[in-house]
Design an enzyme around this catalytic site. Sequence first.
Site, PDB file in Angstrom:
ATOM      1  N   VAL A 135       0.849  -1.190   0.000  1.00  0.00           N
ATOM      2  CA  VAL A 135       0.000   0.000   0.000  1.00  0.00           C
ATOM      3  C   VAL A 135       0.889   1.247   0.000  1.00  0.00           C
ATOM      4  O   VAL A 135       1.677   1.478   0.922  1.00  0.00           O
ATOM      5  CB  VAL A 135      -0.933   0.013   1.227  1.00  0.00           C
ATOM      6  CG1 VAL A 135      -1.755   1.300   1.253  1.00  0.00           C
ATOM      7  CG2 VAL A 135      -1.867  -1.197   1.200  1.00  0.00           C
ATOM      8  N   HIS A 178      -7.265   9.182  -6.268  1.00  0.00           N
ATOM      9  CA  HIS A 178      -7.753   7.820  -6.521  1.00  0.00           C
ATOM     10  C   HIS A 178      -9.282   7.827  -6.582  1.00  0.00           C
ATOM     11  O   HIS A 178      -9.955   7.188  -5.767  1.00  0.00           O
ATOM     12  CB  HIS A 178      -7.263   6.884  -5.410  1.00  0.00           C
ATOM     13  CG  HIS A 178      -6.863   5.522  -5.902  1.00  0.00           C
ATOM     14  ND1 HIS A 178      -5.807   5.336  -6.750  1.00  0.00           N
ATOM     15  CD2 HIS A 178      -7.398   4.283  -5.686  1.00  0.00           C
ATOM     16  CE1 HIS A 178      -5.680   4.053  -7.026  1.00  0.00           C
ATOM     17  NE2 HIS A 178      -6.653   3.395  -6.405  1.00  0.00           N
ATOM     18  N   ASN A 184      -8.104   3.458 -11.912  1.00  0.00           N
ATOM     19  CA  ASN A 184      -7.464   4.765 -11.747  1.00  0.00           C
ATOM     20  C   ASN A 184      -6.177   4.903 -12.548  1.00  0.00           C
ATOM     21  O   ASN A 184      -5.922   5.939 -13.152  1.00  0.00           O
ATOM     22  CB  ASN A 184      -7.179   5.016 -10.261  1.00  0.00           C
ATOM     23  CG  ASN A 184      -8.448   5.168  -9.462  1.00  0.00           C
ATOM     24  OD1 ASN A 184      -9.082   6.202  -9.474  1.00  0.00           O
ATOM     25  ND2 ASN A 184      -8.836   4.107  -8.756  1.00  0.00           N
TER      26      ASN A 184
END
Length: 325
Positions: A135, A178, A184
Site C-alpha cells: 500500500v 484515486h 485509476n
Amino acid sequence: MQKYPFQITTEILNLVAEICELTGQLSTHSKLNNSPQLRRTNRIKTIYSSLAIEQNTLTLDQVTAVISGKRVLAPPKDIAEVQNAYEIYDRLDTLDPYSVDNLLLAHEVMTRGLVDESGEFRSRSVGVVDNHGNVLHVGTLPAYVPGLVSELLDWVKNNPRHILIKSCVFHYEFELIHPFADGNGRIGRLWHTLLMSKWNPIFAWLPIESMIHDRQEEYYRAFNVANVAEDSTVFVTFMLEAIRDTMLEVIDGSVTVKQSKSEKAATRENTVMNYLNNNGEITNSDVRKLLNVSVATANRILNTMVEKGLIIRFRSGRSWAYRKR
C-alpha cells in the site's frame, strides 16, 4: 502555499525544452504523420502496456488479435479490458480534457462490464497499491472526491505553467485522489495522454505507456517518493524523462536507413567494440551519446551484446559498466 506542491527545477526545464524540440522533429519528419499502420501499432503498444501494468495477462500478440477481431483464448475479463481500452483511446480526440463528465464517460467505457461503479466516483475508501501488493497511499475520502477532481481539472486548465508540466502534476494528483473504485491507473495515463494531445496531436500516437511499463518499478518508486515528500517533483521528472525517451525511440525507429535490421545492429555493435578498444569500458550513457539513441535502446544493444558473449557487465561504483569479454 502552492495548491499542488512541486518545484520547477533546472532538470525539469531542460526536459521540457528537449521534449518541445523533439515534438517539432516528430511533427515535421516522423512517419507518424502519414502512416496509419504505424499509428495503429503504437496505439496497440499503448493499450497493451497500460493494461499490463495493471496485471492484464494478454501478450502483445494477443492484444493485437483482439483488436483485429480475432478469437483469443484468454480470460474474458482481460479480453474485455482490451476491447474497452481500444474503444476509449479511439475516441480520444472527442474528449474534453477539462470536463468531469467526459472523465466519467471515459471511465464508464474503460471499465464497462468490469466494475460495479463504472462511470461513477467511488463510494468507499480505497488505497493505492504497487505491483507487489504494498500500500503506497490511502485515497481521499469518497465525499471529497468529486470536488477535488473538479478543482484539479480547473487548475490544469487555468494554471499558466506549460502543459507538459501540468499534465505530469495532474497524473500524480489524480492517482493521489484515486477517484474510482478501479481503473485509476488506466484513466490517469489516458488523461495524461489526452492533455498532451490537445497541445500537440502527435502525443495521441506516442506509446508513452510502453516506456512506463518498461520502468514500472521506477514509476511506483517515483510516486512513493513524491507521496512521502508531499511534493510531486520527483514524479514529474520521471514522467518527463519517460516522455522524452519514448520520443527518442520513435524518432530512432522512424529514421529511414537503407541498412537491414541485422546490418544496423552489426554496425552499432562494431561502434561499441571500437569504443571499448580505445577506452576499455563503456556505460549506457556512453552508448547513448555514441549512437544517439535512447536509454532503452542503449540497454537493448548492450544486453544483446552480453547475450552474444561479446561483452560482460560489471559493477563500476554505483552503476553498471561493460567491457570486452
